[in-house]
Scaffold this motif. Structure first.
Motif, PDB file in Angstrom:
ATOM      1  N   VAL A   1       0.826  -1.203   0.000  1.00 11.87           N
ATOM      2  CA  VAL A   1       0.000   0.000   0.000  1.00 11.87           C
ATOM      3  C   VAL A   1       0.865   1.258   0.000  1.00 11.87           C
ATOM      4  O   VAL A   1       0.599   2.220  -0.726  1.00 11.87           O
ATOM      5  CB  VAL A   1      -0.952   0.004   1.219  1.00 11.87           C
ATOM      6  CG1 VAL A   1      -1.712   1.320   1.313  1.00 11.87           C
ATOM      7  CG2 VAL A   1      -1.929  -1.160   1.123  1.00 11.87           C
ATOM      8  N   GLY A   2       1.936   1.247   0.805  1.00 11.25           N
ATOM      9  CA  GLY A   2       2.813   2.412   0.896  1.00 11.25           C
ATOM     10  C   GLY A   2       3.431   2.793  -0.430  1.00 11.25           C
ATOM     11  O   GLY A   2       3.459   3.973  -0.802  1.00 11.25           O
ATOM     12  N   ASN A   3       3.919   1.805  -1.173  1.00  8.57           N
ATOM     13  CA  ASN A   3       4.541   2.097  -2.459  1.00  8.57           C
ATOM     14  C   ASN A   3       3.546   2.631  -3.471  1.00  8.57           C
ATOM     15  O   ASN A   3       3.863   3.536  -4.254  1.00  8.57           O
ATOM     16  CB  ASN A   3       5.231   0.843  -3.009  1.00  8.57           C
ATOM     17  CG  ASN A   3       6.636   0.681  -2.491  1.00  8.57           C
ATOM     18  OD1 ASN A   3       7.536   1.428  -2.855  1.00  8.57           O
ATOM     19  ND2 ASN A   3       6.837  -0.283  -1.610  1.00  8.57           N
ATOM     20  N   LEU A   4       2.319   2.097  -3.462  1.00  9.48           N
ATOM     21  CA  LEU A   4       1.304   2.593  -4.394  1.00  9.48           C
ATOM     22  C   LEU A   4       0.892   4.025  -4.047  1.00  9.48           C
ATOM     23  O   LEU A   4       0.714   4.859  -4.938  1.00  9.48           O
ATOM     24  CB  LEU A   4       0.086   1.670  -4.375  1.00  9.48           C
ATOM     25  CG  LEU A   4       0.276   0.305  -5.052  1.00  9.48           C
ATOM     26  CD1 LEU A   4      -0.945  -0.574  -4.835  1.00  9.48           C
ATOM     27  CD2 LEU A   4       0.567   0.456  -6.542  1.00  9.48           C
ATOM     28  N   LEU A   5       0.762   4.322  -2.749  1.00 11.47           N
ATOM     29  CA  LEU A   5       0.401   5.678  -2.344  1.00 11.47           C
ATOM     30  C   LEU A   5       1.533   6.666  -2.640  1.00 11.47           C
ATOM     31  O   LEU A   5       1.293   7.783  -3.114  1.00 11.47           O
ATOM     32  CB  LEU A   5       0.068   5.706  -0.853  1.00 11.47           C
ATOM     33  CG  LEU A   5      -1.298   5.138  -0.459  1.00 11.47           C
ATOM     34  CD1 LEU A   5      -1.431   5.065   1.054  1.00 11.47           C
ATOM     35  CD2 LEU A   5      -2.425   5.974  -1.044  1.00 11.47           C
ATOM     36  N   ILE A   6       2.760   6.261  -2.361  1.00  8.92           N
ATOM     37  CA  ILE A   6       3.911   7.127  -2.640  1.00  8.92           C
ATOM     38  C   ILE A   6       3.988   7.456  -4.120  1.00  8.92           C
ATOM     39  O   ILE A   6       4.231   8.597  -4.519  1.00  8.92           O
ATOM     40  CB  ILE A   6       5.211   6.460  -2.164  1.00  8.92           C
ATOM     41  CG1 ILE A   6       5.275   6.471  -0.633  1.00  8.92           C
ATOM     42  CG2 ILE A   6       6.441   7.168  -2.737  1.00  8.92           C
ATOM     43  CD1 ILE A   6       6.404   5.655  -0.061  1.00  8.92           C
TER      44      ILE A   6
END
Length: 206
Positions: free
Chosen positions: A12-17
């Motif tokens: 999730v973090g990589n997609l949001l970043i």
């Protein structure tokens, strides 16, 4: 549901970043989580990284990250999950490639037996849909001390980062000298269980 907290956080973090990275200050970014209990039809979900699979479970976790950012051309969509890919967008503010964050997303989705779809229009934004099968086979446990510490150390100093040793165990030190956040994030992900990570943006602080 059964899940690996570190892998899901990284996914999730990589997609949001990435959504933030390729959106201007007036854009909107939406993150939605839902549970599906019916068969998913891939039509209309967009380009898929993997062949569509028929899930035999009755339940799916659906993660949707949608932005109104710069968007991606149809030709570039199959390429953005390659390592250090560079699209054909012509705006001057974003000449750098997407790094390896999306490659990590691809590998995590594959590892979790899920699927990922992406649709986008240049100038209008991008939508990513992740489907993960829901299982309830694992024994329920409390969050581990290792994860609690790693979650508390997610805010990184761009110049230097020295986390607390995991569970009080004295681990060897590993110094990462790199100014690309995507590269550092990936290296930390694959090494932090075995090393105390220290980070420097350049060799002036080493």
């Amino acid at each position: 549901m059964d899940f690996d907290p570190e892998k899901l956080e990284s996914l999730v973090g990589n997609l949001l970043i990435n959504a933030i990275k390729y959106s201007d200050e007036n854009s909107h970014i939406r993150f939605n989580v839902s549970e599906l209990s019916e068969e998913v039809k891939p039509d209309g979900l967009g380009y898929s990284l993997f062949p569509h699979k028929r899930y035999f479970q009755n339940r799916l976790l659906k993660l949707v990250i949608e932005d109104t950012g710069f968007g991606i051309s149809k030709e570039d969509i199959p390429l953005i999950f390659n390592r250090f890919s560079r699209g054909t967008r012509t705006d001057q503010k974003h000449k750098e490639g997407v790094g390896i964050g999306l490659l990590l997303v691809k590998e995590i989705v594959k590892l979790l037996n899920g699927n990922l779809f992406i649709s986008s229009q240049p100038g209008e934004g991008t939508k990513v849909v992740v489907l993960l099968p829901i299982t309830n086979k694992a024994t329920q446990t409390e969050p581990t001390k290792v994860y609690a510490q790693s979650a508390g150390n997610e805010i990184k100093n761009p110049e230097f980062h020295s986390p607390t040793p995991i569970s009080g165990k004295e681990l060897p030190h590993l110094l990462l000298i790199e100014d690309n956040d995507d590269v550092v994030y990936y290296l930390e992900t694959v090494t932090r269980k075995n090393f105390q990570i220290e980070r420097a943006a350049n060799d002036l602080t080493a």
